[in-house]
Design a protein around this motif. Structure first.
Motif, PDB file in Angstrom:
ATOM      1  N   THR A  10      -1.531   0.747  -4.757  1.00 31.78           N
ATOM      2  CA  THR A  10      -0.384   1.659  -4.710  1.00 31.78           C
ATOM      3  C   THR A  10      -0.650   2.876  -5.580  1.00 31.78           C
ATOM      4  O   THR A  10      -1.206   2.765  -6.667  1.00 31.78           O
ATOM      5  CB  THR A  10       0.896   0.945  -5.194  1.00 31.78           C
TER       6      THR A  10
ATOM      7  N   PRO B 124       6.222  -3.457  -5.634  1.00 36.22           N
ATOM      8  CA  PRO B 124       5.265  -3.599  -4.536  1.00 36.22           C
ATOM      9  C   PRO B 124       4.959  -5.079  -4.296  1.00 36.22           C
ATOM     10  O   PRO B 124       4.685  -5.817  -5.247  1.00 36.22           O
ATOM     11  CB  PRO B 124       4.031  -2.851  -5.047  1.00 36.22           C
TER      12      PRO B 124
ATOM     13  N   GLN C  97      -3.476  -5.509  -3.426  1.00 39.46           N
ATOM     14  CA  GLN C  97      -2.613  -4.388  -3.066  1.00 39.46           C
ATOM     15  C   GLN C  97      -3.097  -3.143  -3.787  1.00 39.46           C
ATOM     16  O   GLN C  97      -3.739  -3.215  -4.845  1.00 39.46           O
ATOM     17  CB  GLN C  97      -1.149  -4.672  -3.381  1.00 39.46           C
TER      18      GLN C  97
ATOM     19  N   TYR D  85       0.825  -1.213   0.000  1.00 44.22           N
ATOM     20  CA  TYR D  85       0.000   0.000   0.000  1.00 44.22           C
ATOM     21  C   TYR D  85       0.858   1.261   0.000  1.00 44.22           C
ATOM     22  O   TYR D  85       0.348   2.365   0.182  1.00 44.22           O
ATOM     23  CB  TYR D  85      -0.940   0.000   1.216  1.00 44.22           C
ATOM     24  N   ASP D  86       2.165   1.096  -0.192  1.00 43.93           N
ATOM     25  CA  ASP D  86       3.066   2.243  -0.199  1.00 43.93           C
ATOM     26  C   ASP D  86       2.981   2.997  -1.529  1.00 43.93           C
ATOM     27  O   ASP D  86       2.605   2.429  -2.552  1.00 43.93           O
ATOM     28  CB  ASP D  86       4.510   1.796   0.018  1.00 43.93           C
ATOM     29  N   GLU D  87       3.381   4.262  -1.490  1.00 45.21           N
ATOM     30  CA  GLU D  87       3.459   5.022  -2.729  1.00 45.21           C
ATOM     31  C   GLU D  87       4.626   4.515  -3.576  1.00 45.21           C
ATOM     32  O   GLU D  87       5.656   4.093  -3.056  1.00 45.21           O
ATOM     33  CB  GLU D  87       3.651   6.511  -2.422  1.00 45.21           C
TER      34      GLU D  87
END
Length: 336
Positions: free
Chosen positions: A328, A235, A326, A159-161
């Motif tokens: 992103t 990711p 996920q 879920y990170d940028e």
């Protein structure tokens, strides 16, 4: 960020999955290995197993021994359970090695064959498609997978940028099924290869298409270091679902949406080389270690196919049946 809200029944298949989490209440606190149950509850495995230094990779290094205990913990309800929403979800494991694969989905490679028509070839598309299909069938029967090496430093959370480097001219998505190794494997056969797989997770193996082939010396061929290994270009997660909970890795649905629009939607049935063949092939040259990843290629529907590459503000949502999802968001690199 924490796991997005979604129906809890859709988190993953089976009684539990493994995750690497940290508490949202203490952003600078340590990450820890966690057992996650389908109802969205989390058990800190450091306390449950009595090892404050434990990691998910440490669990995988003793996978056969610890697996029965994890199954018991998933169902007996012992230990303090907390809501998953209270935690940040990191990449589920820190691998020592990442084995990546290209050209492993039949329809994807056929599409590439048609897109790169030889000048002067005026045959009907149906004839060229039939030719490409015959080549793919022959390759699956007689040839070998195409495997290369990625860097663990490219891995980021589910879920990170995703930071798009200024030098990446044509960044593209590539949703993939990733096998997670649970036993050291060297020169194993395809028939026994799945015995070395602890579980499966989701990878989005981003590629800068403009950097794949060297312009200064085309004879060298592909440059995977530059095109695939920028920080955050892989990711991973959100978790590892044990292999026993995945009935058939050769029949899983992969879906990637870009800003809500479906771009990739294919089954792993379309793979030319199965997970077992991929793991076995990689093990012929290198020793696979617990926690290592074997990515299995991406299906048709990449940005090059649609003529639409990634840009800042785009949101990618990737899911694989039984393994979760996920999400992103792409951001531009800040000026240094």
């Amino acid at each position: 960020m924490s796991v997005p809200s979604e129906p809890l029944s859709a988190l993953f298949a089976g009684p539990f999955a493994l995750a690497t989490l940290s508490a949202l209440a203490t952003p600078d606190g340590p990450s820890f290995p966690a057992l996650v149950t389908p109802d969205g509850l989390v058990l800190d495995l450091r306390s449950a197993l009595g090892d404050e230094q434990l990691t998910v990779r440490g669990l995988l290094e003793n996978w056969q021994g610890v697996l029965p205990h994890l199954r018991d913990l998933a169902v007996d309800g012992t230990g303090e359970r907390e809501p998953l929403a209270d935690f940040r979800v990191h990449a589920p494991v820190e691998p020592r090695q990442v084995f990546q694969s290209g050209a492993n989905y039949r329809q994807h490679v056929i599409d590439l064959h048609l897109a790169h028509k030889v000048p002067g070839d005026e045959r009907p598309e149906a004839e060229r498609r039939a030719e490409a299909a015959a080549i793919m069938d022959r390759r699956a029967a007689e040839d070998l997978p195409y495997v290369f090496i990625g860097l663990p430093s490219a891995i980021t959370g589910p879920y990170d940028e995703v930071v798009l480097p200024a030098w990446a001219e044509h960044p593209d998505w590539e949703l993939e099924l990733a096998a997670v190794i649970g036993r050291a494997a060297y020169q194993v056969s395809a028939g026994e290869a799945l015995e070395y797989v602890a579980g499966y997770t989701i990878a989005n193996d981003l590629t800068d298409r403009a950097g794949v082939f060297r312009r200064d010396m085309p004879q060298i061929g592909t440059d995977w270091l530059r095109s695939k290994n920028a920080p955050g270009f892989t990711p991973l997660g959100p978790w590892i679902v044990p292999a026993a909970s995945v009935a058939d890795p050769g029949d899983l649905r992969l879906t990637l949406k870009l800003n809500g629009e479906t771009m990739q939607d294919e089954s792993t049935k379309d793979m030319l080389f199965s997970v077992a063949r991929m793991v076995a092939y990689a093990s012929q040259s290198a020793q696979l270690l617990p926690g290592d990843l074997v990515l299995t290629g991406s299906p048709a529907g990449n940005g090059m196919h649609w003529g639409r590459l990634l840009r800042a503000g785009d949101v990618m949502e990737g899911s694989i049946a039984g393994l979760g999802a996920q999400r992103t968001r792409c951001v531009a690199a800040t000026a240094s």
